[in-house]
Design a protein around this motif. Structure first.
Motif, PDB file in Angstrom:
ATOM      1  N   LEU A   1      -0.710  50.636 -24.175  1.00 23.61           N
ATOM      2  CA  LEU A   1      -0.789  49.529 -25.131  1.00 23.61           C
ATOM      3  C   LEU A   1      -1.373  48.317 -24.413  1.00 23.61           C
ATOM      4  N   VAL A   2      -1.963  47.409 -25.168  1.00 21.92           N
ATOM      5  CA  VAL A   2      -2.433  46.146 -24.592  1.00 21.92           C
ATOM      6  C   VAL A   2      -1.730  45.013 -25.329  1.00 21.92           C
ATOM      7  N   ALA A   3      -1.148  44.102 -24.545  1.00 19.71           N
ATOM      8  CA  ALA A   3      -0.384  42.996 -25.128  1.00 19.71           C
ATOM      9  C   ALA A   3      -0.993  41.662 -24.710  1.00 19.71           C
ATOM     10  N   ASP A   4      -0.920  40.697 -25.593  1.00 22.54           N
ATOM     11  CA  ASP A   4      -1.394  39.353 -25.281  1.00 22.54           C
ATOM     12  C   ASP A   4      -0.463  38.685 -24.277  1.00 22.54           C
ATOM     13  N   GLU A   5      -1.018  37.742 -23.530  1.00 23.08           N
ATOM     14  CA  GLU A   5      -0.209  36.953 -22.606  1.00 23.08           C
ATOM     15  C   GLU A   5       0.887  36.232 -23.391  1.00 23.08           C
ATOM     16  N   GLY A   6       2.114  36.286 -22.866  1.00 21.33           N
ATOM     17  CA  GLY A   6       3.240  35.619 -23.516  1.00 21.33           C
ATOM     18  C   GLY A   6       3.963  36.485 -24.528  1.00 21.33           C
ATOM     19  N   ALA A   7       3.474  37.708 -24.768  1.00 18.48           N
ATOM     20  CA  ALA A   7       4.123  38.612 -25.728  1.00 18.48           C
ATOM     21  C   ALA A   7       5.473  39.073 -25.179  1.00 18.48           C
ATOM     22  N   ILE A   8       6.391  39.337 -26.090  1.00 18.45           N
ATOM     23  CA  ILE A   8       7.715  39.870 -25.746  1.00 18.45           C
ATOM     24  C   ILE A   8       7.608  41.396 -25.768  1.00 18.45           C
ATOM     25  N   LEU A   9       8.065  42.037 -24.705  1.00 23.03           N
ATOM     26  CA  LEU A   9       7.922  43.484 -24.576  1.00 23.03           C
ATOM     27  C   LEU A   9       8.519  44.244 -25.767  1.00 23.03           C
ATOM     28  N   ARG A  10       9.673  43.813 -26.269  1.00 24.23           N
ATOM     29  CA  ARG A  10      10.302  44.484 -27.419  1.00 24.23           C
ATOM     30  C   ARG A  10       9.352  44.524 -28.618  1.00 24.23           C
ATOM     31  N   ASN A  11       8.710  43.391 -28.909  1.00 24.20           N
ATOM     32  CA  ASN A  11       7.810  43.308 -30.063  1.00 24.20           C
ATOM     33  C   ASN A  11       6.595  44.207 -29.874  1.00 24.20           C
ATOM     34  N   VAL A  12       6.078  44.250 -28.647  1.00 24.13           N
ATOM     35  CA  VAL A  12       4.908  45.086 -28.343  1.00 24.13           C
ATOM     36  C   VAL A  12       5.252  46.558 -28.598  1.00 24.13           C
ATOM     37  N   ILE A  13       6.413  46.995 -28.113  1.00 22.17           N
ATOM     38  CA  ILE A  13       6.832  48.391 -28.278  1.00 22.17           C
ATOM     39  C   ILE A  13       7.058  48.717 -29.752  1.00 22.17           C
ATOM     40  N   LEU A  14       7.776  47.853 -30.458  1.00 24.94           N
ATOM     41  CA  LEU A  14       8.075  48.114 -31.878  1.00 24.94           C
ATOM     42  C   LEU A  14       6.815  48.050 -32.741  1.00 24.94           C
ATOM     43  N   ASP A  15       5.912  47.112 -32.453  1.00 22.54           N
ATOM     44  CA  ASP A  15       4.661  47.006 -33.212  1.00 22.54           C
ATOM     45  C   ASP A  15       3.813  48.270 -33.065  1.00 22.54           C
ATOM     46  N   ALA A  16       3.926  48.928 -31.907  1.00 23.73           N
ATOM     47  CA  ALA A  16       3.164  50.157 -31.648  1.00 23.73           C
ATOM     48  C   ALA A  16       3.931  51.396 -32.123  1.00 23.73           C
ATOM     49  N   LYS A  17       5.042  51.180 -32.825  1.00 24.42           N
ATOM     50  CA  LYS A  17       5.895  52.273 -33.331  1.00 24.42           C
ATOM     51  C   LYS A  17       6.493  53.089 -32.187  1.00 24.42           C
ATOM     52  N   GLY A  18       6.687  52.442 -31.030  1.00 29.73           N
ATOM     53  CA  GLY A  18       7.315  53.115 -29.890  1.00 29.73           C
ATOM     54  C   GLY A  18       8.809  53.284 -30.119  1.00 29.73           C
ATOM     55  N   GLU A  19       9.382  54.334 -29.561  1.00 28.77           N
ATOM     56  CA  GLU A  19      10.822  54.593 -29.706  1.00 28.77           C
ATOM     57  C   GLU A  19      11.561  53.830 -28.610  1.00 28.77           C
ATOM     58  N   LEU A  20      12.169  52.726 -28.995  1.00 27.68           N
ATOM     59  CA  LEU A  20      12.850  51.858 -28.046  1.00 27.68           C
ATOM     60  C   LEU A  20      14.342  52.153 -27.981  1.00 27.68           C
ATOM     61  N   TYR A  21      14.929  52.463 -29.115  1.00 29.02           N
ATOM     62  CA  TYR A  21      16.383  52.592 -29.198  1.00 29.02           C
ATOM     63  C   TYR A  21      16.839  54.031 -29.049  1.00 29.02           C
TER      64      TYR A  21
END
Length: 108
Positions: A18-38
């Protein structure tokens, strides 16, 4: 660092980049990409929506270029007492540019 962060996400042994913008929160990046976080339905239902209060969004930082994320917060130190230093709360992890490899659902 500065600039975008390349995040290699490891979920159940499978890697996604994934590519995230500077200052992005890792949780949001993972969830936005439909990653399984929980880890299971209970964690998914009971999470605190990124306030740092529940501890269900743990990730293990496997690799990180220097300056690619902010330091562990006092909230993380309290919630992750007893976990190895590489474990972070995704909701408290600010990406600051570079490369990061994280595994979701780490074991203690």
């Amino acid at each position: 660092a500065g600039g975008p962060t390349t995040v290699t996400l490891v979920v159940d042994g499978k890697e996604t980049t994934l590519v995230a913008d500077e200052g992005a929160i890792l949780r949001n990046v993972i969830l936005d990409a439909k990653g399984e976080l929980y880890n299971g339905m209970m964690d998914k239902a009971m999470n605190c929506a990124g306030a740092g209060q529940c501890g269900t969004c743990k990730v293990d930082v496997m690799e990180a270029s220097e300056g690619s994320m902010g330091d562990r917060t006092p909230v993380e130190d309290a919630k992750l007492n007893g976990w190895r230093p590489s474990v972070r709360l995704a909701c408290q992890t600010v990406l600051t540019g570079g490369e990061v490899k994280v595994m979701t659902k780490p074991k203690k």
